[in-house]
Design a protein around this motif. Structure first.
Motif, short mmCIF file in Angstrom:
data_model
loop_
_atom_site.label_atom_id
_atom_site.label_comp_id
_atom_site.label_asym_id
_atom_site.label_seq_id
_atom_site.Cartn_x
_atom_site.Cartn_y
_atom_site.Cartn_z
N LEU A 81 39.64 53.38 38.14
CA LEU A 81 39.13 53.46 39.51
C LEU A 81 38.77 52.07 40.03
O LEU A 81 39.10 51.72 41.16
N ASP A 82 38.12 51.28 39.20
CA ASP A 82 37.76 49.91 39.56
C ASP A 82 39.03 49.10 39.87
O ASP A 82 39.15 48.49 40.93
N MET A 83 39.97 49.16 38.95
CA MET A 83 41.21 48.38 39.09
C MET A 83 42.01 48.79 40.32
O MET A 83 42.38 47.94 41.15
N HIS A 84 42.29 50.06 40.46
CA HIS A 84 43.20 50.49 41.53
C HIS A 84 42.55 50.48 42.91
O HIS A 84 43.24 50.30 43.90
N THR A 85 41.25 50.64 42.98
CA THR A 85 40.56 50.48 44.27
C THR A 85 40.67 49.03 44.74
O THR A 85 40.99 48.76 45.90
N LYS A 86 40.45 48.11 43.82
CA LYS A 86 40.53 46.67 44.17
C LYS A 86 41.96 46.25 44.48
O LYS A 86 42.19 45.49 45.43
N GLU A 87 42.92 46.74 43.70
CA GLU A 87 44.33 46.41 43.95
C GLU A 87 44.78 46.96 45.31
O GLU A 87 45.46 46.28 46.07
N ALA A 88 44.38 48.19 45.62
CA ALA A 88 44.75 48.80 46.90
C ALA A 88 44.13 48.04 48.07
O ALA A 88 44.80 47.77 49.07
N PRO B 152 34.05 49.92 29.66
CA PRO B 152 33.18 49.68 30.83
C PRO B 152 33.99 49.18 32.03
O PRO B 152 35.03 48.56 31.88
N ALA B 153 33.49 49.48 33.22
CA ALA B 153 34.18 49.12 34.45
C ALA B 153 33.31 48.23 35.32
O ALA B 153 32.10 48.18 35.16
N GLY B 154 33.96 47.56 36.26
CA GLY B 154 33.26 46.78 37.27
C GLY B 154 33.66 45.33 37.32
O GLY B 154 33.42 44.66 38.32
N ASP B 155 34.28 44.82 36.26
CA ASP B 155 34.60 43.40 36.19
C ASP B 155 36.06 43.08 36.48
O ASP B 155 36.47 41.93 36.37
N TYR B 156 36.85 44.07 36.86
CA TYR B 156 38.27 43.83 37.08
C TYR B 156 38.49 42.86 38.23
O TYR B 156 37.84 42.94 39.27
N LYS B 157 39.42 41.94 38.03
CA LYS B 157 39.85 40.98 39.06
C LYS B 157 41.29 41.33 39.48
O LYS B 157 42.13 41.58 38.63
N GLY C 155 44.98 41.52 40.12
CA GLY C 155 46.09 40.87 39.44
C GLY C 155 45.86 40.60 37.98
O GLY C 155 46.74 40.04 37.30
N GLN C 156 44.74 40.97 37.43
CA GLN C 156 44.37 40.64 36.06
C GLN C 156 45.39 41.12 35.02
O GLN C 156 45.64 40.43 34.05
N PHE C 157 45.96 42.29 35.22
CA PHE C 157 46.90 42.82 34.22
C PHE C 157 48.34 42.83 34.70
O PHE C 157 49.19 43.48 34.11
N HIS C 158 48.67 42.09 35.75
CA HIS C 158 50.04 42.10 36.27
C HIS C 158 50.66 40.74 36.12
O HIS C 158 50.19 39.74 36.34
#
Length: 157
Positions: A54-61, A147-152, A154-157
């Motif tokens: 949720l953290d990752m895809h909300t930020k990516e979107a 844990p979630a909240g720290d995703y940046k 493009g981090q995994f792409h």
């Protein structure tokens, strides 16, 4: 909150996830729009309760230009007027594809037909693989309480 496992420190996870995550990167290059991919990833992750995704895809979107209104309404897409008919079909397919244990026959013919009205075979293939991929990633994260909240972005792409 601490994760039960550190996938980045595990040689086994490192080998397996390298290939697995490359499959996720390939989906990004498919003919299915990035917006639809992010909406589907969000809906699957909402159903499965995967905070990391949720953290990752909300930020990516959001980084791709998605509005906060649409992001906030993904879980209530049926009642929301902000989604196209094609997006609604993809979200419905994502829900049934995620909740296969809730229905004796999995994805209904009606849901498949609605998706097929809006997406060609290559896009449908991407949707099916994406839904399956997200369900797997969600389970990897939920089982180990990542844990979630720290995703940046493009981090995994």
């Amino acid at each position: 909150m601490d994760a039960r496992l550190n996938y980045f420190a595990s040689p086994t996870a490192g080998k397996a996830l390298k290939y697995f995550m490359s499959a996720g990167r390939e989906l990004k290059e498919s003919p299915l729009s990035a917006t639809t991919q992010e909406l589907v990833a969000l809906r699957v992750s909402q159903i499965n309760g995967c905070a990391v995704c949720l953290d990752m895809h909300t930020k990516e979107a959001a980084a791709a230009g998605e509005t906060s209104v649409r992001l906030n309404l993904v879980s209530a897409w049926r009642e929301a007027t902000v989604f196209t008919e094609a997006e609604r079909a993809a979200l419905e397919l994502a829900e049934q594809g995620t909740r296969v244990a809730d229905a004796a026959d999995g994805v209904s013919d009606e849901v498949w037909a609605r998706a097929a009205e809006h997406y060609d075979e290559e896009q449908l293939t991407t949707l099916v693989i994406l839904i399956s991929f997200m369900n797997t990633v969600n389970r990897l994260n939920v089982i180990t309480r990542q844990p979630a909240g720290d995703y940046k972005v493009g981090q995994f792409h």
